[in-house]
Design a protein around this motif. Structure first.
Motif, PDB file in Angstrom:
ATOM      1  N   ALA A  62      -0.717   9.169  -4.474  1.00  0.00           N
ATOM      2  CA  ALA A  62      -1.700   9.131  -3.386  1.00  0.00           C
ATOM      3  C   ALA A  62      -2.013   7.689  -3.022  1.00  0.00           C
ATOM      4  O   ALA A  62      -2.222   6.838  -3.903  1.00  0.00           O
ATOM      5  CB  ALA A  62      -2.974   9.861  -3.786  1.00  0.00           C
ATOM      6  N   ASN A  63      -2.042   7.379  -1.724  1.00  0.00           N
ATOM      7  CA  ASN A  63      -2.347   6.016  -1.294  1.00  0.00           C
ATOM      8  C   ASN A  63      -3.754   5.592  -1.703  1.00  0.00           C
ATOM      9  O   ASN A  63      -4.007   4.424  -2.021  1.00  0.00           O
ATOM     10  CB  ASN A  63      -2.223   5.902   0.232  1.00  0.00           C
ATOM     11  N   GLN A  64      -4.680   6.533  -1.712  1.00  0.00           N
ATOM     12  CA  GLN A  64      -6.088   6.197  -1.930  1.00  0.00           C
ATOM     13  C   GLN A  64      -6.336   5.582  -3.293  1.00  0.00           C
ATOM     14  O   GLN A  64      -7.025   4.564  -3.405  1.00  0.00           O
ATOM     15  CB  GLN A  64      -6.939   7.452  -1.745  1.00  0.00           C
ATOM     16  N   ASP A  65      -5.790   6.173  -4.370  1.00  0.00           N
ATOM     17  CA  ASP A  65      -6.080   5.664  -5.713  1.00  0.00           C
ATOM     18  C   ASP A  65      -4.842   5.525  -6.584  1.00  0.00           C
ATOM     19  O   ASP A  65      -4.948   5.315  -7.800  1.00  0.00           O
ATOM     20  CB  ASP A  65      -7.088   6.583  -6.415  1.00  0.00           C
ATOM     21  N   SER A  66      -3.654   5.655  -5.993  1.00  0.00           N
ATOM     22  CA  SER A  66      -2.378   5.545  -6.719  1.00  0.00           C
ATOM     23  C   SER A  66      -2.241   6.570  -7.844  1.00  0.00           C
ATOM     24  O   SER A  66      -1.509   6.353  -8.816  1.00  0.00           O
ATOM     25  CB  SER A  66      -2.197   4.123  -7.285  1.00  0.00           C
ATOM     26  N   SER A  67      -2.948   7.676  -7.724  1.00  0.00           N
ATOM     27  CA  SER A  67      -2.813   8.729  -8.729  1.00  0.00           C
ATOM     28  C   SER A  67      -1.539   9.541  -8.462  1.00  0.00           C
ATOM     29  O   SER A  67      -1.127   9.721  -7.313  1.00  0.00           O
ATOM     30  CB  SER A  67      -4.027   9.653  -8.717  1.00  0.00           C
ATOM     31  N   TYR A  90       0.703   9.250   1.361  1.00  0.00           N
ATOM     32  CA  TYR A  90       1.340   9.042   0.058  1.00  0.00           C
ATOM     33  C   TYR A  90       2.392   7.940   0.126  1.00  0.00           C
ATOM     34  O   TYR A  90       2.802   7.493   1.204  1.00  0.00           O
ATOM     35  CB  TYR A  90       2.027  10.337  -0.411  1.00  0.00           C
TER      36      TYR A  90
END
Length: 815
Positions: A62-67, A90
């Motif tokens: 995920a771009n938001q938190d690299s999860s 992503y």
């Protein structure tokens, strides 16, 4: 003691399995599990060779938190699918050990999902700078797949001058005794395929026939699906021969020699251009195995006890030759034809010069004499096949048709001369077995990927075997010093068998869980006819063989796998001959036409995962063999032993197979394998037999620099029980030095096998009124040299990754 061994095995199985499930717990579940969403698809290829890479890893973040959101691995064709991806932004990481990772940015999944093609993703080979030498990370000796293990022959330097049998000494699931008899998880009943096609030769003969230098890899399939012929108790060994995938002309030549008594040559030439590929190969090999043999036999017949003691020299030999060729034609993007065949022959047997001392309790002095024995077998065979493949729209959707015909002409002769202390022959026998045989097969296989993860397979398989065998016996006449035919022992046997089979397999994947189930139905029509008496022994039977494979992908390269299959081992050949054949002066064999086939239920549960610098795999297996067939030994006459196959009862094997492989140092690779199992035989008559057995292999490879490597391996096999005795333990240590020269066009391998001369063989038989012990001490060590020349840059295929995360490379080092 047996209870302690059983408890130890149960504890070992529990610990290895429990460890796997504990390690299997993921840190968190993938997002979007079970929800409908977007589908990402693509193709991963080798950027240099433009070939698909199997088992490359694709991870979506995920771009938001690299999860981590989800992940997948590529299939055999290099393609991948990421399903049920929720809406969002992503990026993806595409990686494969030995290659530079590639990142794809700005991946957007819109509400409502839909398919998002990522196109072709090319990975470039990576290298590590070690002491100013570019070191290429190379493939492991063994790949792990969900349904098989793949052994790479080019990593077995200590077996370079041998055959497929020598290669199998160093691989998981397989053990080889010093006489060259191969067993798969403790069973000598298995099927051998050559390039996925059946061979007319017996399993061990086929393995002895193929030189190591012509083999690309060996596939070990212990629980085959319903698509495969269910013949063979323990599974399938598929020998994949070398072929180059490059355009133009290429080839290779191997020359080897060694002492005692080994030399050979094999080669491959290939021309590939504009949709046509011509391949031609040939081989010639001589293999000798001198040694000494000691035997002790005590038998009682009509209350008279005879003790026979013998010792002397014996040499086993195996000479073989063969040529093979094929033409592959890619008519268009959807249609492909292949025509090929092999012509070959081999001769072998053993000679012995043995001193005998025979003591009878009713006689005052023992009888002493010498036996000169020679058993030889020669065979010429041929195989021809034609294969057609049609692909439909969509990956993996195809129809394959194949017809194949094989024939062989077999001739076996045995002679045994008894010489008294005055150097005069006083007895002797000569026997022969000869006859032609042929096999024919026609099969049709259809594969339909009906969804992104689902696949349906079905097919039809027809096999027909025809053979005729003639046997005869002559005995030495002291008065005339001539051999006289014993017409009462002349036999002619006709063997006809046909099998019709249909199968269907369904497989699909639901999130991390995948399953494949199938069933195969077979109709068998068999007739054995004894011409002299007009006796006939027939079978008219229908059998069903289900199979099931399941897997759970926990992520982070961790997989748990389970499988079940039902198999059969049908007796044939001399097992079914209802008459006696003299092997030598003290051994007679007799077949049994009423013997029932073995039916096997095989269960497996395994997992594989990275473990520090290693890749670790564990498999727990349980195999039940009904109608277990073994040789039974009994007293035929004073001092003479009769050997005959019987359905002795039920066999059970419960065990675990463990393997660790990886680089403990940047230039040192360690490969450790162990097989631990409890073998129990519940006999129909007599006392049950049970024992705990194990085998292990340790191989260490040191890549000294860009040209040289050293390899050492050790092999240990514990005692193994049978219904009437056991084979004692044996072990050996091998070593090799390999060097590459002239930009890897020339490779030289110096090998020493059985360095400390410890590979000795002892078998004990303990039955009613009979005890025997035979020990064979093979002459060692064996020292050999192999030279391999590649021209026009012949290379094996580099096509992906194995289960331990190592790549398949073109070579060991680059300048």
């Amino acid at each position: 003691m047996k209870q302690l061994r059983r408890a130890s095995l149960a504890l070992l199985v529990f610990l290895t399995t429990a460890t796997g499930f504990v390690m299997a717990q993921p840190a968190h579940r993938s997002a979007g599990m079970g929800e409908r969403g977007g589908v990402l698809s693509g193709l991963v290829v080798d950027g240099d060779l433009d070939q698909p890479i199997q088992y490359a890893t694709i991870i979506l973040f995920a771009n938001q938190d690299s999860s981590k959101v989800t992940g997948a691995t590529t299939g055999e064709d290099g393609q991948f699918l990421l399903t049920s991806v929720p809406p969002g932004d992503y990026y993806a990481k595409v990686s494969f050990l030995g290659y530079e990772s590639v990142y794809r940015q700005d991946i957007q999944v819109q509400p409502g999902g839909g398919r998002i093609p990522m196109g072709e993703i090319a990975l470039r080979q990576a290298s590590l700078d070690l002491d100013e030498v570019n070191y290429v990370i190379e493939r492991s000796p063994v790949e792990f797949h969900i349904d098989k293990k793949v052994v790479h022959v080019d990593k077995q330097a200590t077996s370079a001058s041998g055959t497929a049998v020598d290669i199998l000494e160093n691989v998981p699931s397989v053990s080889v005794d010093i006489e060259g008899n191969v067993s798969l998880r403790g069973s000598g009943n298995f099927t051998v395929l050559i390039d996925g096609r059946p061979t007319v030769l017996d399993a061990n003969d086929a393995l002895q026939q193929v030189p190591a230098g012509s083999i690309e890899n060996i596939e070990i399939i212990t629980n085959p699906s319903a698509k495969y012929d269910p013949e063979g108790t323990a599974g399938i060994l598929n020998i994949v021969l070398k072929k180059d995938r490059r355009e133009g002309t290429s080839g290779m030549v191997n020359v080897d020699g060694g002492v005692p008594g080994r030399y050979g040559v094999d080669g491959l030439l290939q021309q590939k251009y504009d949709g046509l590929t011509f391949t031609f190969g040939g081989d010639y090999n001589v293999r000798g195995m001198p040694g000494t043999r000691d035997t002790y036999t005590r038998s009682t017949f009509d209350d008279v006890t005879t003790i026979t003691e013998a010792d002397g020299n014996m040499e086993r030999r195996h000479d073989s030759w063969g040529v093979r060729g094929s033409v592959d034609w890619e008519a268009n993007k959807k249609d492909w034809f292949s025509l090929g065949g092999r012509l070959g022959g081999h001769s072998g047997g053993h000679e012995s010069d043995t001193r005998y001392t025979v003591s009878v309790d009713t006689l005052p002095t023992p009888n002493r004499y010498t036996s000169l024995s020679d058993r030889s077998r020669s065979e010429v065979y041929g195989t021809t096949y034609l294969e057609y493949r049609h692909t439909y729209s969509g990956p993996g959707h195809e129809l394959v048709a194949r017809i194949q015909g094989s024939w062989e002409d077999d001739d076996e002769e045995t002679s045994d001369e008894l010489i008294d202390p005055s150097d005069t022959q006083f007895s002797g026998r000569k026997s022969y077995e000869r006859g032609p045989s042929s096999e024919y097969e026609a099969r049709l296989d259809y594969t339909w990927p009906f969804s992104e993860d689902g696949k349906f397979e079905s097919g039809y398989d027809f096999e027909m075997d025809l053979s005729k065998e003639e046997t005869g016996l002559s005995e030495f006449d002291v008065a005339t010093s001539q051999y006289v035919d014993q017409n009462a022992y002349d036999r002619s046997v006709n063997y006809d068998r046909s099998i019709h089979a249909v199968y269907a397999i369904y497989g699909n994947k639901w999130g991390p869980f995948g399953a494949q189930g199938g069933v195969r139905g077979e109709y068998t029509d068999r007739m054995i006819e004894l011409e002299e008496t007009n006796q006939q022994f027939t079978i008219d039977r229908v059998d069903f063989f289900p199979s099931m494979h399941m897997s759970w992908d926990w992520g982070n390269e961790f997989q748990t796998m389970g499988s079940y299959s039902r198999r059969i081992d049908r007796p044939r050949g001399w097992f079914l001959e209802p008459f006696e054949t003299w092997m030598d002066a003290y051994n007679v064999r007799r077949g049994n036409p009423d013997i029932e086939p073995e039916y096997i239920d095989s269960y497996e549960l395994g997992y594989q995962t990275p473990l520090g610098p290693f890749h670790h795999s564990t498999e727990v297996y349980y195999r039940v063999t009904n109608n277990l067939v073994e040789y039974r030994h009994s007293v035929y006459s004073p001092g003479v032993t009769l050997r005959s196959p019987e359905n002795v009862g039920t066999g059970q094997a419960l065990g675990t197979e463990v393997m660790f492989t990886g680089d403990v140092l940047p230039r040192v690779n360690v490969n450790l394998m162990g097989n631990f199992y409890n073998n129990r035989i519940e006999v129909n008559q007599g006392q049950d037999n049970e024992d705990f057995s194990w085998s292990s292999r340790l191989s260490v490879t040191w890549k000294v620099n860009k040209r040289y490597r050293l390899q050492a391996n050790g092999i240990y096999n514990s005692p193994v029980v049978s219904s009437q005795g056991e084979r004692e333990e044996f072990y050996m240590i091998n070593g090799a030095v390999q060097g590459s020269f002239f930009n890897e066009t020339l490779t030289a391998i110096l090998q020493v096998r059985d360095i400390f001369d410890t590979a000795n063989y002892t078998r004990i038989t303990d039955g009613e009124n009979l005890y025997s012990r035979m020990a064979f001490d093979r002459q060692g060590p064996f020292v050999g040299m192999t030279l391999r020349y590649n021209f026009n840059h012949y290379r094996e295929k580099r096509n992906g990754r194995n289960g331990n995360g190592s790549e398949i490379d073109q070579g060991d080092f680059i300048d």
